[in-house]
Design a protein around this motif. Sequence first.
Motif, PDB file in Angstrom:
ATOM      1  N   GLY A 225       0.996   4.153  -2.780  1.00  0.00           N
ATOM      2  CA  GLY A 225       0.966   5.662  -2.602  1.00  0.00           C
ATOM      3  C   GLY A 225       1.526   6.416  -3.586  1.00  0.00           C
ATOM      4  N   LYS A 226       3.138   5.768  -2.553  1.00  0.00           N
ATOM      5  CA  LYS A 226       3.792   6.794  -3.248  1.00  0.00           C
ATOM      6  C   LYS A 226       4.060   6.914  -4.828  1.00  0.00           C
ATOM      7  CE  LYS A 226       7.751   5.879   0.015  1.00  0.00           C
ATOM      8  NZ  LYS A 226       8.677   4.724  -0.357  1.00  0.00           N
TER       9      LYS A 226
ATOM     10  N   ARG B  73       0.709  -1.548   0.065  1.00  0.00           N
ATOM     11  CA  ARG B  73      -0.066   0.412   0.593  1.00  0.00           C
ATOM     12  C   ARG B  73       0.949   0.932  -0.069  1.00  0.00           C
ATOM     13  NH1 ARG B  73      -3.831  -2.983   4.039  1.00  0.00           N
ATOM     14  NH2 ARG B  73      -2.484  -1.804   5.135  1.00  0.00           N
ATOM     15  N   ALA B  74       2.326   1.112   1.127  1.00  0.00           N
ATOM     16  CA  ALA B  74       2.982   2.233   0.334  1.00  0.00           C
ATOM     17  C   ALA B  74       3.290   2.841  -0.450  1.00  0.00           C
ATOM     18  CB  ALA B  74       3.913   2.210   2.252  1.00  0.00           C
TER      19      ALA B  74
ATOM     20  N   VAL C 212       1.498   9.578  -5.497  1.00  0.00           N
ATOM     21  CA  VAL C 212       1.722  10.931  -5.418  1.00  0.00           C
ATOM     22  C   VAL C 212       2.476  11.010  -7.111  1.00  0.00           C
ATOM     23  CG1 VAL C 212       3.021  12.394  -4.014  1.00  0.00           C
ATOM     24  CG2 VAL C 212       1.362  11.137  -3.286  1.00  0.00           C
TER      25      VAL C 212
END
Length: 203
Positions: free
Chosen positions: A196-197, A192-193, A200
């Motif tokens: 997310g990156k 998920r991280a 962005v």
Amino acid sequence: MPLPIGHALAGIALQQACPGFFSAHRWLDAFFFMFLANLPDADFIPGLLSGRPNQFHHGAFHSLGAALAVAAIGAGFFCLKNRRADARAHGRFWVPAAMIFLLFLSHLLLDLFALDLRAPFGLPLFWPFSGRYFIAASPLFINITRSSAAGDFFPSLFNSHNLAAALREVLILGSVALAAAWLRARTEKNRRARAGKGGVSGG
Ligand SMILES: [Zn+2]
């Protein structure tokens, strides 16, 4: 033979690697993992029906031959079901076959590492190619005491010796299941991280 709780925990540990494999419903999915990890002990049923519960236990159904047969039959059903529901989801035969085989194998391996005081000791692991029984030289799990008569088979399971065996199984296999759950949670968090990156920088 470890108790159903021990085999169920092994099934749950494997579920952490492939959550949602058998069903989108979490508890139904967990049920299938636990059921298949316990399936070889269904060989108590014909003995219970004939009055001698141990008669067929640790026979041919506790073998790699049985694991292959159950995996093939189970995967056949799985493919038929998923062909109607979603042709892409686990549609290939070998994926569910491998999962069912693994779950069945987890049972055989745990039984192999359990103390067995009833002859023949262990399992006919390579049936039908060999009828030889195998058992680990250093058992990890305590034996389960049980009656040889169908009438008091279930009551005979409730004693302090079997309680100690159950606690040992929960301690060992519960730790494995917890470690697998922790690894799965960590992997999902990292994914998920990363997603997310990516979102962005992409936006
Ligand atoms: Zn067994």
